[in-house]
Design an enzyme around this catalytic site. Structure first.
Site, PDB file in Angstrom:
ATOM      1  N   ASN A 208       0.854  -1.200   0.000  1.00  0.00           N
ATOM      2  CA  ASN A 208       0.000   0.000   0.000  1.00  0.00           C
ATOM      3  C   ASN A 208       0.880   1.237   0.000  1.00  0.00           C
ATOM      4  O   ASN A 208       2.111   1.132   0.006  1.00  0.00           O
ATOM      5  CB  ASN A 208      -0.958  -0.032   1.199  1.00  0.00           C
ATOM      6  CG  ASN A 208      -0.206  -0.092   2.509  1.00  0.00           C
ATOM      7  OD1 ASN A 208       0.529   0.816   2.863  1.00  0.00           O
ATOM      8  ND2 ASN A 208      -0.355  -1.195   3.229  1.00  0.00           N
ATOM      9  N   ASP A 279      -4.519  -6.383   5.310  1.00  0.00           N
ATOM     10  CA  ASP A 279      -5.576  -7.158   5.960  1.00  0.00           C
ATOM     11  C   ASP A 279      -5.530  -8.624   5.549  1.00  0.00           C
ATOM     12  O   ASP A 279      -5.907  -9.489   6.311  1.00  0.00           O
ATOM     13  CB  ASP A 279      -6.941  -6.556   5.608  1.00  0.00           C
ATOM     14  CG  ASP A 279      -7.103  -5.190   6.249  1.00  0.00           C
ATOM     15  OD1 ASP A 279      -6.799  -5.083   7.453  1.00  0.00           O
ATOM     16  OD2 ASP A 279      -7.475  -4.225   5.553  1.00  0.00           O
ATOM     17  N   ASP A 307      -4.441  -9.602  13.395  1.00  0.00           N
ATOM     18  CA  ASP A 307      -4.558  -8.179  13.738  1.00  0.00           C
ATOM     19  C   ASP A 307      -3.578  -7.906  14.884  1.00  0.00           C
ATOM     20  O   ASP A 307      -3.784  -8.338  16.024  1.00  0.00           O
ATOM     21  CB  ASP A 307      -5.997  -7.845  14.144  1.00  0.00           C
ATOM     22  CG  ASP A 307      -6.187  -6.343  14.272  1.00  0.00           C
ATOM     23  OD1 ASP A 307      -5.375  -5.709  14.977  1.00  0.00           O
ATOM     24  OD2 ASP A 307      -7.113  -5.806  13.664  1.00  0.00           O
ATOM     25  N   LYS A 338     -13.344   0.724  16.299  1.00  0.00           N
ATOM     26  CA  LYS A 338     -12.012   0.094  16.393  1.00  0.00           C
ATOM     27  C   LYS A 338     -11.485   0.128  17.831  1.00  0.00           C
ATOM     28  O   LYS A 338     -10.867  -0.816  18.309  1.00  0.00           O
ATOM     29  CB  LYS A 338     -11.041   0.847  15.479  1.00  0.00           C
ATOM     30  CG  LYS A 338     -10.491  -0.047  14.409  1.00  0.00           C
ATOM     31  CD  LYS A 338      -9.946   0.722  13.262  1.00  0.00           C
ATOM     32  CE  LYS A 338     -10.844   0.528  12.059  1.00  0.00           C
ATOM     33  NZ  LYS A 338     -10.372   1.128  10.852  1.00  0.00           N
ATOM     34  N   LYS A 342     -10.688  -3.477  19.283  1.00  0.00           N
ATOM     35  CA  LYS A 342      -9.271  -3.802  19.415  1.00  0.00           C
ATOM     36  C   LYS A 342      -8.729  -3.481  20.806  1.00  0.00           C
ATOM     37  O   LYS A 342      -7.529  -3.584  21.046  1.00  0.00           O
ATOM     38  CB  LYS A 342      -8.466  -3.054  18.349  1.00  0.00           C
ATOM     39  CG  LYS A 342      -8.968  -3.352  16.927  1.00  0.00           C
ATOM     40  CD  LYS A 342      -7.984  -2.914  15.871  1.00  0.00           C
ATOM     41  CE  LYS A 342      -8.528  -3.185  14.483  1.00  0.00           C
ATOM     42  NZ  LYS A 342      -7.478  -3.253  13.468  1.00  0.00           N
TER      43      LYS A 342
END
Ligand code: C5P
Length: 397
Positions: A208, A279, A307, A338, A342
């Site tokens: 990315n 991901d 993750d 999130k 998380k």
């Protein structure tokens, strides 16, 4: 623009004086105005003409020949700078400064300082370790002076040990953070940064547009706040912040393993996941190079990556975790979700297309019960704000 942009550089007599030429050039490139003062011994290593050409100002060497800084250069040079850098700093100038001796221009300059002063020592390892030198360094530290280095390594005299001058790029990297409050003194901080690269075959892969700049600046800001920092970086060509331990990772799985290895047995006070972790990973990645065969497209299969942020939260050996959320829309709602999913104390939300790759960032600080906007601001300022908030959360817990 750097925080200190008007610099007086005092060069004393060590072989490392030649590195100051590069330092002056690097400072000029950042847009700083640099005036150079030298001792007589320094001029035996590098001539004042060189520094005059590089800095664009006449070099001050004596109190007795009035120059462009007026009849009292030790006052004029201090008035016109916001940081005094003594580089290389010999055992002799450190001893004189520690005792307030002012018997030449450079020592008088240090005695008459009003701005912060940074010593960049360079000397033989036995001179550095000498108890008198160590006492003098301690005295100067107690007086509020800053030190950068020395590093350990090969020395000009052939010895190996502590006393080697830091590289000019490292001094430059440390300069901005000198006066930052030491709110993370004694704390252990782990930061992830940059993209990951998920291979398709030995040649191709999926990545990315994360540049790593925000994460590297977060590592710098934590270091400047006094923390012991480990930076786990995906593939990005940025220089390692001075004084930060860097571990390189390629895939998300590598990065997860590096994070787990870093935390094993010691945990951390703070984990900040800035990395743009992929991901998914390709499960049918192949060795070699997949051939382009007319009319047939490769079929890639994916599975979800671990993750890392959530994994760290679940370990129980990290006091505070902070994550990022790069979104295209609905920033606050996604960031809050999130935070909960998380187990993070703070999520730094940003709009992906604005944050990736650029020098500035606009962020939303989201906690389970608040949302505050910050920026647009340089990524370094965003990093300082993250560290300020992280320190507050740590103190409260
Ligand atoms: O879910 P999302 O990828 O948007 O979450 C972003 C945050 O989670 C970032 O802090 C990122 O570093 C972290 N993350 C992670 N491991 C992943 C995916 C994201 O640590 N596999």
């Amino acid at each position: 623009m750097p925080r200190f942009s008007r610099i007086t550089l005092a060069v004393t007599g060590g072989i490392a004086a030649y590195k100051c030429c590069e330092f002056v050039r690097a400072l000029k490139k950042t847009g700083s105005d640099v005036h150079v003062a030298m001792t007589e011994h320094a001029a035996a290593f590098v001539g004042p003409v060189t520094f005059e050409a590089l800095s664009g100002h006449p070099v001050a060497m004596t109190e007795w020949a009035p120059g462009p800084q007026g009849a009292m250069p030790h006052i004029g040079l201090n008035q016109s700078s916001d940081l005094l850098v003594v580089m290389p700093a010999t055992a002799n100038i450190i001893a004189k400064a520690a005792h307030g001796i002012a018997d030449d221009l450079v020592s008088t300059l240090i005695a008459a300082r009003r701005q912060p002063v940074l010593f960049v020592p360079a000397m033989n390892r036995f001179m550095w370790d000498n108890p008198a030198n160590q006492r003098n360094v301690e005295t100067l530290r107690r007086d509020g002076c800053f030190f950068a280095g020395p590093a350990s390594g090969f020395q000009a005299c052939g010895d190996v040990g502590a006393g080697r001058m830091l590289e000019p790029s490292e001094v430059l990297d440390l300069m901005d953070g000198l006066t930052v409050p030491k709110s993370l003194e004694g704390r252990r901080v782990v930061v992830t940064a940059g993209p990951t690269f998920e291979p398709i075959d030995d040649v191709r892969g999926i990545t990315n547009r994360s540049s790593g700049r925000q994460g590297f600046d977060v590592a710098r800001a934590a270091r400047d706040a006094g923390a012991d920092v480990t930076l786990i970086a995906g593939p990005c060509p940025l220089p390692t912040p001075a004084g930060v331990k860097r571990i390189d990772a390629v895939t998300a799985a590598d990065m997860a393993a590096a994070v787990a290895g870093t935390l094993e047995g010691r945990g951390a006070d703070l984990f900040i996941g800035v990395a743009a972790v992929a991901d998914w990973r390709v499960t049918n990645a192949r060795a070699g190079k997949i051939k382009k065969t007319d009319g047939r497209l490769p079929e890639l299969q994916f599975e979800e990556n671990v993750d890392i942020l959530r994994m760290v939260g679940e370990r129980g050996d990290v006091k505070i975790t902070i994550g990022f959320a790069a979104e295209a829309e609905n920033l606050e709602a996604y960031a809050r979700d999130k935070c909960q999913r998380k187990g993070a104390s703070l999520i730094v939300g940003n709009i992906a297309r604005e944050a990736l790759g650029g020098a500035e960032n606009s962020v939303l600080f989201v906690t389970p019960d608040s949302a505050e906007a910050f920026g647009p601001a340089p990524k370094r300022d965003v990093a300082d704000e993250i560290i300020r908030r992280a320190s507050q959360i740590l103190t409260k817990n």
